[in-house]
Design an enzyme around this catalytic site. Structure first.
Site, mmCIF file in Angstrom:
data_model
loop_
_atom_site.group_PDB
_atom_site.id
_atom_site.type_symbol
_atom_site.label_atom_id
_atom_site.label_comp_id
_atom_site.label_asym_id
_atom_site.label_seq_id
_atom_site.Cartn_x
_atom_site.Cartn_y
_atom_site.Cartn_z
ATOM 1 N N GLU A 119 0.984 -0.828 -0.047
ATOM 2 C CA GLU A 119 0.216 0.138 -0.069
ATOM 3 C C GLU A 119 0.600 1.465 -0.148
ATOM 4 O O GLU A 119 1.625 1.787 0.743
ATOM 5 C CB GLU A 119 -0.921 -0.193 1.325
ATOM 6 C CG GLU A 119 -1.997 1.292 1.423
ATOM 7 C CD GLU A 119 -2.726 1.055 2.522
ATOM 8 O OE1 GLU A 119 -3.566 1.823 2.903
ATOM 9 O OE2 GLU A 119 -2.381 0.397 3.310
ATOM 10 N N LYS A 196 -9.682 2.565 -2.230
ATOM 11 C CA LYS A 196 -9.552 1.712 -0.701
ATOM 12 C C LYS A 196 -11.372 1.991 0.082
ATOM 13 O O LYS A 196 -12.117 3.386 -0.608
ATOM 14 C CB LYS A 196 -8.878 2.583 0.296
ATOM 15 C CG LYS A 196 -8.286 2.093 1.429
ATOM 16 C CD LYS A 196 -7.419 2.305 1.842
ATOM 17 C CE LYS A 196 -7.482 1.672 3.550
ATOM 18 N NZ LYS A 196 -6.149 2.444 4.325
ATOM 19 N N CYS A 233 -5.277 -2.493 1.697
ATOM 20 C CA CYS A 233 -5.523 -2.667 3.663
ATOM 21 C C CYS A 233 -6.733 -3.322 4.585
ATOM 22 O O CYS A 233 -7.053 -4.023 4.827
ATOM 23 C CB CYS A 233 -4.646 -1.145 3.615
ATOM 24 S SG CYS A 233 -3.916 -1.527 5.392
#
Length: 384
Positions: A119, A196, A233
């Site tokens: 990430e 994300k 994540c």
């Protein structure tokens, strides 16, 4: 600190357990044993010179009569930032590009078809600081920024799909920032991007100071080597997030992350592996390593002293299969490349055995969730 020095769970087990007990423990911890890949000597030598760990494992599927094996090799990269966080932005990005160029060369030698970086791989994970400059200067266009162009060159050179998680600057929409993964096809074309979906507000992870929840849903990318998705994540903590990538047809879901030991290490071996089991797909959990120090102190809002670092990113990147098996993790402390050979036929084979897609009551969940999000919803609790 012990947290920084403890190399890996696997190393500890191998050091202290007799072979017979070790095999039983690994069976319980990791499921069916993954075959160790015989990686080229030249790749191992290059990794040694480059000071990064190189491991390789293979997942196998049963032989079928009407389908040939669908074998693909993925590469997971974990690394520390090579320069201090107060180094000029351009120099930091250039150093990380050079580092990835060397790692990708080794991956290509190992026959990797799809590689995924960690990430926000082009920068320190500075979102804890809540400062704007210089950290927002790391943001780039997902379509034609310098990092995407760099990844296009890598993809064309090695005929490799490259998954590049970056801080995106969206100039077409008022310079909004997003936490984004760019997917570059093996031809070098930008196949697309995903953002994300879930933003943490936990301790030092105050990331909504920089970007908000993604707005692109759950895209799945059809590559030359299979259908892939990227669950960035914090999305790994949300089972429905994994589910939606799977519903859209993902066979491999990458989870590029940045997470620290005190917060999440006990969750790390479980979540991606459970997602692989629940969704009949392969999952690839990637975490950075090392400790990053920032010029100015920041606080967590928990009454503790101000500090200049997160703590240790614990690496431990691994791949999990739909049958519940998984590779050992990479080191907790070293840069590393994990090469995993997957037979994508295993996804449907496990689906046929367990039938989670067939027995899932999606229409019931959808109906009840639609009710649950209404402001006047009353939970269905039966009382005496």
């Amino acid at each position: 600190m012990a947290e920084a020095g403890f190399e890996s769970l696997e190393q500890c087990l191998e050091k202290h357990l007799p072979l017979a007990e070790l095999q039983e423990v690994k069976r319980i911890l990791y499921g069916k044993e993954t075959r160790k890949l015989d990686l080229p000597g030249v790749a191992l030598e290059a990794a040694s010179r480059g000071d990064f760990e190189l491991q390789g494992y293979a997942f196998e599927a049963a032989t079928e009569q009407q389908r040939k094996p669908r074998t693909v090799r993925v590469g997971l990269v974990q690394n520390r930032t090579p320069l201090p966080a107060d180094t000029p932005v351009v120099k930091q990005v250039a150093a990380l590009h050079r580092r990835m160029e060397a790692v990708v060369e080794v991956a290509a030698t190992c026959g990797v078809n799809i590689i995924c970086f960690q990430e926000a791989w082009t920068m320190p994970f500075a979102f804890c600081t809540r400062e704007k400059l210089p950290w927002t200067e790391f943001a780039e266009s997902a379509e034609d920024g310098p990092t995407t162009k760099f990844c296009q060159e890598l993809a064309r050179k090695h005929e490799m799909v490259v998954v590049s998680p970056i801080l995106e600057r969206d100039a077409a929409h008022g310079d909004v920032l997003w936490n984004t993964a760019v997917v570059v096809a093996s031809s070098g074309a930008v196949l697309g991007k995903t953002r994300k979906n879930h933003i943490p507000r936990v301790g030092d992870f105050n990331e909504s100071t920089y970007y908000m929840e993604g707005n692109l849903g759950h895209p799945v990318f059809q590559t030359q080597f299979g259908r892939i998705a990227v669950n960035i994540c914090y999305g790994r903590h949300h089972p429905l997030n994994w589910l939606m990538y799977s519903i859209n047809g993902a066979e491999i879901i990458f989870n590029p992350s940045a997470t620290i030991g005190a917060l999440s290490e006990s969750l790390w071996p479980i979540e991606a592996r459970n997602a692989a089991i629940a969704n009949h797909c392969f999952t690839c959990a990637i975490n950075r390593v090392g400790q990053e120090h920032f010029p100015n102190e920041f606080t967590s809002g928990d009454g503790k002293k101000a500090h200049r670092d997160f703590g240790y990113f614990y690496g431990s990147s691994y791949v999990a299969a739909p049958d519940g098996s998984r590779t050992p993790g990479l080191s907790r402390t070293r840069d590393g490349l994990l090469v995993a050979e997957l037979d994508l036929n295993l996804c449907r084979q496990v689906n046929d055995v367990w039938g989670f897609k067939m027995t899932g009551r999606y229409e019931m969940y959808a109906r009840e969730l639609a009710e649950a999000v209404k402001p006047d919803y009353t939970p269905k609790i039966v009382k005496e």
